[in-house]
Design a protein around this motif. Structure first.
Motif, PDB file in Angstrom:
ATOM      1  N   TYR A  52      -3.722   2.959  -5.676  1.00  0.00           N
ATOM      2  CA  TYR A  52      -4.662   1.841  -5.628  1.00  0.00           C
ATOM      3  C   TYR A  52      -5.508   1.906  -4.361  1.00  0.00           C
ATOM      4  CZ  TYR A  52      -2.510  -0.464  -9.594  1.00  0.00           C
ATOM      5  OH  TYR A  52      -2.057  -0.765 -10.852  1.00  0.00           O
ATOM      6  N   PHE A  53      -6.791   1.600  -4.513  1.00  0.00           N
ATOM      7  CA  PHE A  53      -7.657   1.522  -3.342  1.00  0.00           C
ATOM      8  C   PHE A  53      -8.148   0.091  -3.182  1.00  0.00           C
ATOM      9  CE2 PHE A  53     -10.376   2.653  -6.900  1.00  0.00           C
ATOM     10  CZ  PHE A  53     -11.475   1.819  -6.746  1.00  0.00           C
ATOM     11  N   SER A  54      -8.390  -0.270  -1.944  1.00  0.00           N
ATOM     12  CA  SER A  54      -8.826  -1.624  -1.623  1.00  0.00           C
ATOM     13  C   SER A  54     -10.253  -1.832  -2.098  1.00  0.00           C
ATOM     14  CB  SER A  54      -8.730  -1.841  -0.115  1.00  0.00           C
ATOM     15  OG  SER A  54      -9.180  -3.132   0.212  1.00  0.00           O
ATOM     16  N   ASN A  55     -10.468  -2.940  -2.760  1.00  0.00           N
ATOM     17  CA  ASN A  55     -11.764  -3.244  -3.352  1.00  0.00           C
ATOM     18  C   ASN A  55     -12.424  -4.464  -2.721  1.00  0.00           C
ATOM     19  OD1 ASN A  55     -13.705  -2.579  -5.191  1.00  0.00           O
ATOM     20  ND2 ASN A  55     -12.582  -3.282  -6.979  1.00  0.00           N
ATOM     21  N   TYR A  56     -11.598  -5.365  -2.163  1.00  0.00           N
ATOM     22  CA  TYR A  56     -12.131  -6.630  -1.649  1.00  0.00           C
ATOM     23  C   TYR A  56     -11.097  -7.275  -0.740  1.00  0.00           C
ATOM     24  CZ  TYR A  56     -13.237 -11.616  -1.599  1.00  0.00           C
ATOM     25  OH  TYR A  56     -13.486 -12.900  -1.186  1.00  0.00           O
ATOM     26  N   LEU A 110      -7.994  -7.477  -3.232  1.00  0.00           N
ATOM     27  CA  LEU A 110      -8.148  -6.924  -4.570  1.00  0.00           C
ATOM     28  C   LEU A 110      -8.035  -5.412  -4.489  1.00  0.00           C
ATOM     29  CD1 LEU A 110      -8.796  -7.479  -7.566  1.00  0.00           C
ATOM     30  CD2 LEU A 110     -11.214  -7.207  -6.982  1.00  0.00           C
ATOM     31  N   TYR A 111      -7.179  -4.852  -5.347  1.00  0.00           N
ATOM     32  CA  TYR A 111      -6.958  -3.408  -5.400  1.00  0.00           C
ATOM     33  C   TYR A 111      -7.236  -2.915  -6.818  1.00  0.00           C
ATOM     34  CZ  TYR A 111      -4.808  -3.398  -0.809  1.00  0.00           C
ATOM     35  OH  TYR A 111      -4.594  -3.508   0.539  1.00  0.00           O
ATOM     36  N   ASP A 112      -7.636  -1.637  -6.905  1.00  0.00           N
ATOM     37  CA  ASP A 112      -8.014  -1.043  -8.187  1.00  0.00           C
ATOM     38  C   ASP A 112      -7.548   0.407  -8.205  1.00  0.00           C
ATOM     39  OD1 ASP A 112      -9.423   0.034 -10.396  1.00  0.00           O
ATOM     40  OD2 ASP A 112     -11.079  -1.360 -10.092  1.00  0.00           O
ATOM     41  N   ASP A 113      -7.032   0.849  -9.358  1.00  0.00           N
ATOM     42  CA  ASP A 113      -6.666   2.261  -9.495  1.00  0.00           C
ATOM     43  C   ASP A 113      -7.499   2.965 -10.563  1.00  0.00           C
ATOM     44  OD1 ASP A 113      -5.615   1.437 -11.931  1.00  0.00           O
ATOM     45  OD2 ASP A 113      -3.648   2.328 -11.614  1.00  0.00           O
ATOM     46  N   GLY A 114      -8.580   2.327 -10.995  1.00  0.00           N
ATOM     47  CA  GLY A 114      -9.438   2.896 -12.027  1.00  0.00           C
ATOM     48  C   GLY A 114      -9.079   2.409 -13.417  1.00  0.00           C
ATOM     49  N   LYS A 115      -7.822   2.006 -13.617  1.00  0.00           N
ATOM     50  CA  LYS A 115      -7.381   1.483 -14.912  1.00  0.00           C
ATOM     51  C   LYS A 115      -6.992   0.007 -14.811  1.00  0.00           C
ATOM     52  CE  LYS A 115      -4.020   2.033 -18.565  1.00  0.00           C
ATOM     53  NZ  LYS A 115      -2.665   2.344 -18.883  1.00  0.00           N
ATOM     54  N   ASN A 116      -6.284  -0.336 -13.746  1.00  0.00           N
ATOM     55  CA  ASN A 116      -5.797  -1.703 -13.535  1.00  0.00           C
ATOM     56  C   ASN A 116      -6.316  -2.251 -12.219  1.00  0.00           C
ATOM     57  OD1 ASN A 116      -3.983  -1.880 -15.845  1.00  0.00           O
ATOM     58  ND2 ASN A 116      -2.750  -0.371 -14.758  1.00  0.00           N
ATOM     59  N   GLN A 117      -6.342  -3.576 -12.138  1.00  0.00           N
ATOM     60  CA  GLN A 117      -6.645  -4.251 -10.888  1.00  0.00           C
ATOM     61  C   GLN A 117      -5.464  -5.146 -10.530  1.00  0.00           C
ATOM     62  OE1 GLN A 117     -10.644  -5.923 -10.283  1.00  0.00           O
ATOM     63  NE2 GLN A 117     -11.150  -5.084 -12.297  1.00  0.00           N
ATOM     64  N   GLU A 170       0.821  -1.213   0.000  1.00  0.00           N
ATOM     65  CA  GLU A 170       0.000   0.000   0.000  1.00  0.00           C
ATOM     66  C   GLU A 170       0.857   1.265   0.000  1.00  0.00           C
ATOM     67  OE1 GLU A 170      -2.569  -0.699   3.350  1.00  0.00           O
ATOM     68  OE2 GLU A 170      -4.029  -1.786   2.116  1.00  0.00           O
ATOM     69  N   GLU A 171       1.992   1.233   0.698  1.00  0.00           N
ATOM     70  CA  GLU A 171       2.888   2.386   0.706  1.00  0.00           C
ATOM     71  C   GLU A 171       3.501   2.624  -0.668  1.00  0.00           C
ATOM     72  OE1 GLU A 171       5.679   1.438   3.800  1.00  0.00           O
ATOM     73  OE2 GLU A 171       4.294   2.047   5.394  1.00  0.00           O
ATOM     74  N   GLU A 172       3.795   1.545  -1.389  1.00  0.00           N
ATOM     75  CA  GLU A 172       4.415   1.659  -2.707  1.00  0.00           C
ATOM     76  C   GLU A 172       3.396   1.909  -3.826  1.00  0.00           C
ATOM     77  OE1 GLU A 172       6.617  -1.965  -3.137  1.00  0.00           O
ATOM     78  OE2 GLU A 172       8.126  -1.364  -1.672  1.00  0.00           O
ATOM     79  N   ASN A 173       2.119   1.729  -3.545  1.00  0.00           N
ATOM     80  CA  ASN A 173       1.072   1.845  -4.563  1.00  0.00           C
ATOM     81  C   ASN A 173      -0.083   2.691  -4.036  1.00  0.00           C
ATOM     82  OD1 ASN A 173       1.945  -0.214  -6.773  1.00  0.00           O
ATOM     83  ND2 ASN A 173       2.242  -1.255  -4.820  1.00  0.00           N
ATOM     84  N   GLU A 174       0.197   3.950  -3.760  1.00  0.00           N
ATOM     85  CA  GLU A 174      -0.794   4.835  -3.149  1.00  0.00           C
ATOM     86  C   GLU A 174      -2.004   5.110  -4.039  1.00  0.00           C
ATOM     87  OE1 GLU A 174       1.374   8.298  -1.984  1.00  0.00           O
ATOM     88  OE2 GLU A 174       2.345   7.275  -0.307  1.00  0.00           O
ATOM     89  N   SER A 229       0.371 -12.828  -7.209  1.00  0.00           N
ATOM     90  CA  SER A 229      -0.340 -11.613  -7.611  1.00  0.00           C
ATOM     91  C   SER A 229      -0.654 -11.667  -9.096  1.00  0.00           C
ATOM     92  CB  SER A 229       0.473 -10.364  -7.282  1.00  0.00           C
ATOM     93  OG  SER A 229       1.659 -10.324  -8.027  1.00  0.00           O
ATOM     94  N   TYR A 230      -1.765 -11.048  -9.424  1.00  0.00           N
ATOM     95  CA  TYR A 230      -2.217 -10.975 -10.812  1.00  0.00           C
ATOM     96  C   TYR A 230      -2.562  -9.526 -11.097  1.00  0.00           C
ATOM     97  CZ  TYR A 230      -5.723 -11.276 -14.571  1.00  0.00           C
ATOM     98  OH  TYR A 230      -6.450 -11.081 -15.707  1.00  0.00           O
ATOM     99  N   VAL A 231      -1.958  -8.972 -12.157  1.00  0.00           N
ATOM    100  CA  VAL A 231      -2.165  -7.578 -12.531  1.00  0.00           C
ATOM    101  C   VAL A 231      -2.682  -7.540 -13.962  1.00  0.00           C
ATOM    102  CG1 VAL A 231      -1.058  -5.329 -12.826  1.00  0.00           C
ATOM    103  CG2 VAL A 231      -0.174  -6.931 -11.125  1.00  0.00           C
ATOM    104  N   ASN A 232      -3.765  -6.786 -14.164  1.00  0.00           N
ATOM    105  CA  ASN A 232      -4.288  -6.645 -15.512  1.00  0.00           C
ATOM    106  C   ASN A 232      -5.169  -5.408 -15.608  1.00  0.00           C
ATOM    107  OD1 ASN A 232      -4.765  -7.217 -18.190  1.00  0.00           O
ATOM    108  ND2 ASN A 232      -5.559  -9.268 -17.818  1.00  0.00           N
ATOM    109  N   GLU A 233      -5.401  -4.968 -16.841  1.00  0.00           N
ATOM    110  CA  GLU A 233      -6.320  -3.856 -17.066  1.00  0.00           C
ATOM    111  C   GLU A 233      -7.725  -4.283 -16.649  1.00  0.00           C
ATOM    112  OE1 GLU A 233      -6.195  -1.826 -20.897  1.00  0.00           O
ATOM    113  OE2 GLU A 233      -4.281  -2.826 -21.256  1.00  0.00           O
ATOM    114  N   ASN A 234      -8.505  -3.317 -16.179  1.00  0.00           N
ATOM    115  CA  ASN A 234      -9.859  -3.614 -15.720  1.00  0.00           C
ATOM    116  C   ASN A 234     -10.680  -4.357 -16.765  1.00  0.00           C
ATOM    117  OD1 ASN A 234      -9.360  -2.435 -13.266  1.00  0.00           O
ATOM    118  ND2 ASN A 234     -10.371  -0.519 -13.753  1.00  0.00           N
ATOM    119  N   LYS A 235     -10.565  -3.959 -18.032  1.00  0.00           N
ATOM    120  CA  LYS A 235     -11.414  -4.551 -19.064  1.00  0.00           C
ATOM    121  C   LYS A 235     -11.069  -6.007 -19.364  1.00  0.00           C
ATOM    122  CE  LYS A 235      -8.766  -2.337 -22.758  1.00  0.00           C
ATOM    123  NZ  LYS A 235      -8.840  -1.384 -23.849  1.00  0.00           N
ATOM    124  N   TYR A 236      -9.864  -6.461 -19.017  1.00  0.00           N
ATOM    125  CA  TYR A 236      -9.475  -7.850 -19.264  1.00  0.00           C
ATOM    126  C   TYR A 236      -9.342  -8.667 -17.978  1.00  0.00           C
ATOM    127  CZ  TYR A 236      -8.108  -5.877 -23.770  1.00  0.00           C
ATOM    128  OH  TYR A 236      -8.096  -5.232 -24.967  1.00  0.00           O
TER     129      TYR A 236
END
Length: 176
Positions: A109-113, A128-135, A103-107, A151-158
């Protein structure tokens, strides 16, 4: 043969050819779906299975990076050996400490789940974290003297399209 019969035969043949081509196309679309094979990975700390449409892009004893293409995102597996002092703490403390660093390194992103679930003999803590573009889906397992982060990182749409690949890895994981 009359001109009318020739035209009828040609039109019928073309129509029959289209029907045959449609049947072949339907077979490949509906009945012979992409058959993805499973590969096995093992190092001195961990073993798991993953689909062969992913490739290992980077690896050492403590980190494995799997990728495929821009749509499928990245799957990272990081293994941290825990010393005896840390192991005296409960798993919640160990995971919350690791999560605080994220969380300190990825300010942005907000917690989603947040949830916990059991896989085989492991308790998985899922964030699960989201920044509006990626999760980013963070899955922590504490076992033996190791903290494993999948960890799994991807764009929201995919994201939802390829998340199952991460779950397959988690379901097959074994911490050595």
């Amino acid at each position: 043969m009359t001109k009318k019969k020739k035209t009828y035969i040609i039109v019928s043949s073309i129509f029959l050819l289209f029907i045959i081509l449609d049947l072949i196309l339907c077979y490949f679309i509906f009945f012979k779906k992409d058959q993805v094979e499973t590969k096995k990975y093992q190092n001195k700390y961990i073993k798991f299975e993953y689909t062969d449409d992913y490739v290992i892009e980077e690896e050492n004893d403590n980190k494995i990076l799997l990728g495929r293409d821009n749509k499928s995102g990245e799957i990272n597996i990081v293994i941290t050996e825990l010393d005896d002092e840390i192991l005296k703490r409960d798993n919640g403390f160990i995971i919350s400490t690791a999560l605080k660093k994220f969380e300190e390194e990825n300010e942005d992103y907000f917690s989603n789940y947040y949830g916990k679930y059991e896989v085989d003999k492991y308790e998985v803590n899922d964030f699960l974290y989201d920044d509006g573009k990626n999760q980013i889906d963070l899955n922590y397992i504490v076992s033996n003297n190791k903290l494993v982060l999948i960890s799994y990182v991807n764009e929201n749409k995919y994201f939802d399209l390829y998340e199952e690949n991460v779950l397959d890895i988690i379901n097959s994981i074994e911490v050595l």
